[in-house]
Design an enzyme around this catalytic site. Sequence first.
Site, mmCIF file in Angstrom:
data_model
loop_
_atom_site.group_PDB
_atom_site.id
_atom_site.type_symbol
_atom_site.label_atom_id
_atom_site.label_comp_id
_atom_site.label_asym_id
_atom_site.label_seq_id
_atom_site.Cartn_x
_atom_site.Cartn_y
_atom_site.Cartn_z
ATOM 1 N N HIS A 52 0.780 -1.269 0.181
ATOM 2 C CA HIS A 52 -0.065 0.003 -0.074
ATOM 3 C C HIS A 52 0.899 1.191 0.083
ATOM 4 O O HIS A 52 0.569 2.420 0.502
ATOM 5 C CB HIS A 52 -0.992 -0.179 1.420
ATOM 6 C CG HIS A 52 -1.593 -1.271 1.453
ATOM 7 N ND1 HIS A 52 -2.246 -1.780 0.332
ATOM 8 C CD2 HIS A 52 -1.777 -2.149 2.531
ATOM 9 C CE1 HIS A 52 -3.177 -2.893 0.867
ATOM 10 N NE2 HIS A 52 -2.676 -3.147 1.997
ATOM 11 N N HIS A 218 -7.020 -5.310 -1.177
ATOM 12 C CA HIS A 218 -6.338 -6.294 -1.185
ATOM 13 C C HIS A 218 -6.649 -7.308 -2.173
ATOM 14 O O HIS A 218 -6.747 -8.648 -2.151
ATOM 15 C CB HIS A 218 -6.707 -7.019 0.134
ATOM 16 C CG HIS A 218 -6.175 -6.220 1.544
ATOM 17 N ND1 HIS A 218 -7.115 -5.496 2.280
ATOM 18 C CD2 HIS A 218 -4.940 -5.937 1.822
ATOM 19 C CE1 HIS A 218 -6.252 -4.778 3.254
ATOM 20 N NE2 HIS A 218 -5.181 -5.031 2.921
ATOM 21 N N GLY A 413 -9.490 -22.523 2.751
ATOM 22 C CA GLY A 413 -9.015 -23.912 2.895
ATOM 23 C C GLY A 413 -7.504 -24.060 3.818
ATOM 24 O O GLY A 413 -7.024 -25.155 3.597
ATOM 25 N N ASP A 414 -7.414 -23.317 4.508
ATOM 26 C CA ASP A 414 -5.978 -23.416 5.244
ATOM 27 C C ASP A 414 -6.244 -23.693 7.019
ATOM 28 O O ASP A 414 -5.575 -23.481 7.501
ATOM 29 C CB ASP A 414 -5.054 -22.042 5.087
ATOM 30 C CG ASP A 414 -5.918 -20.802 5.780
ATOM 31 O OD1 ASP A 414 -6.983 -20.716 6.109
ATOM 32 O OD2 ASP A 414 -4.978 -19.741 5.854
ATOM 33 N N SER A 457 -6.312 -16.383 12.681
ATOM 34 C CA SER A 457 -6.408 -17.321 13.645
ATOM 35 C C SER A 457 -5.593 -17.147 14.780
ATOM 36 O O SER A 457 -5.712 -17.244 15.798
ATOM 37 C CB SER A 457 -6.494 -18.760 13.074
ATOM 38 O OG SER A 457 -7.837 -18.905 12.076
ATOM 39 N N PRO A 565 -15.578 -24.517 10.418
ATOM 40 C CA PRO A 565 -14.264 -25.159 10.849
ATOM 41 C C PRO A 565 -13.550 -24.681 11.771
ATOM 42 O O PRO A 565 -12.823 -25.454 12.443
ATOM 43 C CB PRO A 565 -13.406 -24.835 9.102
ATOM 44 C CG PRO A 565 -14.043 -23.828 8.790
ATOM 45 C CD PRO A 565 -15.346 -23.693 9.119
#
Length: 582
Positions: A52, A218, A413-414, A457, A565
Amino acid sequence: MKSFEVQEPLQKSIEGFAQSNPSLAVVPEDRVFYRAGDKSQVALISGGGAGHEPAHAGFIGKGMLTGAVVGDIFASPSTRQILHGIKLIAKDSNGILLILMNYTGDVLHFGLSAERARALGIDCRVIAVGDDVAVGREKGGKVGRRGLAGTILVEKLTGAFVTRFAGQHNLADAYKVADISRNALVTIGSSIDHCKVPGRKFESELGENSMELGMGIHNEPGAHVLTPIPATEDLIENQMLPKLLDPSDKDRYFVPFEKDDEVVLLVNNLGGVSNLIMSSIAAITTDLLKKKYGIVPKQTITGCLMTSFNMDGFSITLMNVSKISKEMKAAFPDKEIDVMQLLRDPTDAPGWPISSYELPPTVDHELLKDEEIPHGVGHYDFDSFAKWMKGAAANVEKEEPRITQLDTLVGDGDCGYTLLAGCKGITDNLDKISKTHLSSAMDKISEYVEASMGGTSGGLYSILISGFVHGLQATCKDSSEKVTPEVLAKSFQIALDTLYHYTNARPGASTMIDALVPFIDEFAKTHDFKKAVEAADKGAQSTADIVAEFGRASYVENSQGIPDPGAVGLVAFLKGVEGTMQ
């Protein structure tokens, strides 16, 4: 899309920026930039993901930021990086205000850094700027508006205030200025294509004759795809300005503007628009503001302030100076504050014209040494604790394919990989933590979890663990008290309360909170770990029947029928602990 590529672009960019701006000290390994401080002033630190530029390091200078911390491309810097920046700057300041853009990762990592700084005795606060109107209240009300180019105006006004009133303000005053400023901003962006991220394949779903309105910074999708691409005049008049100024659009009308209000216009280049076209866009916007809304900007700012690599787009920001002036007068009745003068006060920040510079301060590497929190509390059985952590890691590894599969349906997916990495961060470092006091042990584990998991996370779990440490400190009477179920129950609740400071997610939003809260509530009632895990499992399964309101799943058209998840992963961890207790 063609673009120049270099080896290790982020590292080379840091080196080049430092070489071009000799008044700044730099810690390359932490990507921290800072200038000489002033103990009569609150220090302002900003930062965020790379890509940025010139934000945010380009706005370090007298009258603006004191320092900035740079993350990976489009990713928040880690808590360790941010805390190092805080510690280096705090010794020559009258408190630290962290000004960031309202993105989950930034809020979590800067928030956790502030928590850790306060534990070390540093006066520190956090404020997140959200000025985007692309996602209205209905969709983004709980998460809040994204931070865009308006953030730079908050940094400028706050920086000018602490400089002009040196020795006459405190951290609470600086926070008020930033808060008043951020609540008078609206921004909308648009682009005819996505940007090319160095080292990654260029990907875009936009057709040759399509563009996006409400584009973020982003590469995330805009609010609307416009086909065919309208003329620039039509785009500004019929698409962008109405979303900023139309009071009938209750979902997006965040800041009122009257004809006689003093207004600042910022036309920001997202990176790929020529200067000639940017000047034209500024002129078109100014003419339309006067013609359609009776608004004549008091000040127009044009250029690259908050970019997204080479994105071929721009954003329009409006700041209601009259609103700010009125609220400043009420907040600071003892001070004569001219908001336009604050905006125009000189600064030697390199993102603005540079007039002069001073020699940079010397980096005090002693301040960067890892510190253990003083006065550990909560005697515990380390051998049992180590067995529980290894059991948890083993079960998460077993469940990782299922967690990952769920995340491919509602996220990126991580989740499974990330959670497993966090578990390994714990088990690989068990020999490095305190064997006697649980508070000291968990404080180090918070660092290992964030470092190994990264992203949102990692920030969430690290803040939760840090809150648990605060809970132990508040609950245990002295360093000799043993950890009991009662101590754990109270500490769990304080951990949850701490987490709630940095996320608006609550039970029913389809996140890990739906598993965490039942676990904490049940353990508080029964002190029975097995029953608490059963409650957490039930909560996790309930997320399959809930429309997600937070996280990546909230952007999926329909996530119902798929359990969250993150919640499933938390239960896998807890069941792994429970399995070692049998």
